[in-house]
Scaffold this active site. Structure first.
Site, short mmCIF file in Angstrom:
data_model
loop_
_atom_site.label_atom_id
_atom_site.label_comp_id
_atom_site.label_asym_id
_atom_site.label_seq_id
_atom_site.Cartn_x
_atom_site.Cartn_y
_atom_site.Cartn_z
N CYS A 113 -1.83 2.78 3.44
CA CYS A 113 -2.74 1.64 3.77
C CYS A 113 -3.94 2.28 4.60
O CYS A 113 -3.58 3.58 5.08
CB CYS A 113 -2.00 0.71 4.33
N ASP A 114 -4.65 1.67 5.17
CA ASP A 114 -5.93 2.14 5.88
C ASP A 114 -5.81 3.33 6.64
O ASP A 114 -6.51 4.49 6.71
CB ASP A 114 -6.70 0.96 6.51
N LYS A 115 -5.06 3.16 7.74
CA LYS A 115 -4.95 4.06 9.00
C LYS A 115 -4.39 5.20 8.56
O LYS A 115 -4.47 6.33 9.25
CB LYS A 115 -4.40 3.32 10.20
N CYS A 122 0.96 -1.12 0.00
CA CYS A 122 0.02 0.11 0.11
C CYS A 122 0.94 1.32 -0.11
O CYS A 122 0.34 2.13 -0.45
CB CYS A 122 -0.89 0.07 1.22
N SER A 142 -13.21 -5.56 8.30
CA SER A 142 -12.30 -5.02 7.27
C SER A 142 -13.40 -4.52 6.35
O SER A 142 -14.44 -4.81 6.07
CB SER A 142 -11.77 -6.21 6.51
N ASP A 194 -3.31 -3.53 7.88
CA ASP A 194 -4.44 -4.46 8.36
C ASP A 194 -4.41 -5.91 7.65
O ASP A 194 -4.58 -6.97 8.10
CB ASP A 194 -5.65 -3.77 7.71
N GLU A 231 -9.85 -6.09 13.43
CA GLU A 231 -10.90 -6.44 12.42
C GLU A 231 -11.06 -7.75 12.41
O GLU A 231 -10.16 -8.74 12.52
CB GLU A 231 -10.44 -5.91 10.88
N CYS A 271 -5.41 -2.09 -1.30
CA CYS A 271 -6.35 -2.87 -1.73
C CYS A 271 -7.29 -2.45 -2.65
O CYS A 271 -7.71 -1.42 -2.59
CB CYS A 271 -6.83 -3.59 -0.26
#
Length: 543
Positions: free
Chosen positions: A102-104, A29, A450, A61, A424, A174
């Site tokens: 990435c996500d966070k 990511c 997720s 994640d 998650e 992702c």
């Protein structure tokens, strides 16, 4: 000291701009952000500023999913925000371009921009390209679900291995409308990221020029002294919420948007999401509930096409400013829809008439919980509780075939404080789907899901078990009822009995007493207000 890092005399007369990077080679990511930062720095110099790059953390994640390492994921959001804020304060920088992947890292960077209040924008690194397996496009979601399919004997080890080898072909976040792409789209809609930056794949050549342009845009914001408070407003945040709803986005959007609003000083409650969801249709056919990936959305017309549909329905605040210097409505004038595309439906022919996220309350979730609906879920479910106090036990039960159609998996003590870290549950939910039980089993947790999760799964149950919420009192076999039309989540236990159980309840010892996780558990607030840390009013902070 600044001369020692390359400053010339004339540089001391120029604005100093932070390039806050989240690069790491530990996840695809963010693996390409080092090179992208160089292009941002070129743009800053072209705009008359001096860039100073620094890095912060990123916890994947997807890599930590289903392990103890996942406890670090949500905590990392706070670390990202804290570290960028600290450098911005310490060096008294004039502006910030924050790079996320990435996500966070995505909400974490924007939380920092909100705290600093200086000129700033966030640039997302972009999505991974689809993998290819047996002639069809695949994503990480397919791998997690294939693990469940293998446990159920539906595929072989060799098939699982081939899929795993081909699902992630290179750099980028992702590929579905999971948390990363959801939040990147949200911040485009808000206006703190340039429109057109979210769905552009990570390795597309155009991303280099986008990065340079972002550096130049930041310098224009510095010259005009336009801080982030101009962009992080209530109308803009409502635009962001609607973008998530219209695309069947991740349940994590609720957690992260609440956190950003809190940092920006914008009043927002969990119930606002349900109110907006009731009038916002799902118009984008994106995974995990739909057919397409971010790459397909980019080719169809990108985030701008989704926002144009919302504008056509009168659901967008078009007059909000964006970091490009134009209003959102002006930006949408340049959006081009690809002829024949099927990713984004016409405004009057949506996939689903209401948004993809709903808020449930009831005696099992007095402060609310979050559920994603893609349009085909059961609107009512009643089944016996199968109670687990840790994620791994639930996963093992699914893998061993001990979960039956009709069951309601209750996974507790996985909330922000109890986890700690609010893991998650993709390992469990994907195993349920992979075992062929996705249409027959429901799940309730005070943990998170997720963005790749789909099915009748509700998370963020508040108050959480570790705080003495009713979920702590559920016993094996209690009947749990989902009523989506009525927005209710209840356990069929008499009030007196539920109160008796809660009076007899004693909190378990903390899973982690010290270190960063122990500190987080002590400071974190309820998921219903964004699971933020810091000094809030006494009703929100963990004791």
């Amino acid at each position: 000291m600044l001369r020692a890092v390359g400053f010339e005399d004339e540089d001391f007369e120029k604005p100093l701009v932070a390039v806050a990077n989240t690069w790491t080679d530990a996840t695809p990511c963010n693996a390409h952000l080092r090179e992208l930062a160089e292009r941002v720095k070129e743009g800053v110099r072209e705009g008359g500023g001096v860039p100073l790059e620094f890095n912060t953390v990123a916890v994947s994640d997807g890599i930590t999913m289903g392990t103890e390492g996942m406890r670090a994921s949500l905590v990392s959001r706070e670390v990202v925000a804290d570290s960028i804020e600290l450098v911005g304060l310490g060096y008294m920088l004039d502006g910030v371009v924050a790079l996320s992947g990435c996500d966070k890292t995505i909400p974490g960077t924007v939380m920092a921009l909100a705290r600093l209040g200086r000129p700033g924008l966030m640039l997302y690194g972009g999505s991974i390209l689809p993998g290819s397996h047996d002639g069809r496009p695949v994503s990480i979601q397919d791998v997690f679900e294939a693990v469940g399919a293998r446990a159920a004997g539906r595929i072989t080890d060799e098939e699982l291995t081939r899929l795993e080898r081909n699902a992630c072909p290179g750099a980028g976040a992702c590929g579905g409308q999971f948390t990363a792409n959801t939040m990147a789209m949200v911040f485009e809609a808000i206006g703190i990221s340039p429109l057109g930056s979210a769905s552009l794949p990570a390795l597309e050549p155009e991303r280099d020029e986008l990065a340079r342009r972002s550096g130049r845009l930041l310098m224009e914001l510095v010259r005009q002294e336009r801080g982030t408070g101009e962009f992080l407003t209530r109308p803009a945040i409502e635009n962001g919420i609607r973008a998530a709803l219209a695309t069947g986005g991740s349940t994590n959007a609720v957690l992260h948007i609440l956190a950003v609003a809190r940092e920006a000083g914008v009043p927002l409650s969990i119930d606002d999401f349900d109110r907006l969801s009731r009038e916002t249709p799902v118009v984008a056919d994106l995974k995990p509930g739909g057919r397409y990936l971010a790459y397909d959305l980019h080719r169809a017309g990108g985030t701008g096409l989704v926002l144009r549909r919302l504008s056509e329905l009168g659901l967008l605040h078009g007059d909000v400013p964006t970091v490009t210097g134009r209003t959102l409505a002006e930006e949408l004038n340049d959006v081009r829809e690809t002829e024949g595309q099927e990713v984004v439906r016409p405004a009057r022919d949506p996939i689903k008439p209401i948004g993809g996220l709903v808020i449930l309350r009831g005696n099992l979730a007095p402060d609310g919980c979050v559920l994603k609906v893609a349009g085909h879920e059961r609107m009512h479910h009643r089944g016996p509780a199968r109670v687990f106090d840790v994620e791994e036990d639930a996963f093992r039960a699914v893998q061993e075939g001990r979960v039956r159609p009709g069951d309601v998996l209750v996974i507790r003590y996985e909330g922000p404080r109890g986890g700690p870290g609010m893991r998650e549950m993709l390992g469990v939910t994907a195993a349920v789907v992979g075992a062929g039980l996705g249409d027959d089993v429901a799940l309730v947790t005070d943990g998170r899901f997720s963005g790749a999760t789909h099915g009748l799964m509700t998370g963020h149950v508040a108050p959480e078990a570790a705080a003495g919420g009713p979920i702590a009192a559920v016993e094996e076999g209690d009947m749990v009822v989902f009523d989506l039309d009525g927005r209710r989540l209840d356990v069929e236990v008499p009030v007196e009995e539920l109160e008796r159980r809660l009076r007899a309840w004693t909190p378990p010892p903390p899973r982690v007493a010290g270190g960063v996780l122990g500190k987080y558990a002590h400071l974190v607030s309820s998921a219903s207000v964004g699971a933020v840390t810091g000094v809030l009013d006494g009703r929100e902070v963990a004791p």
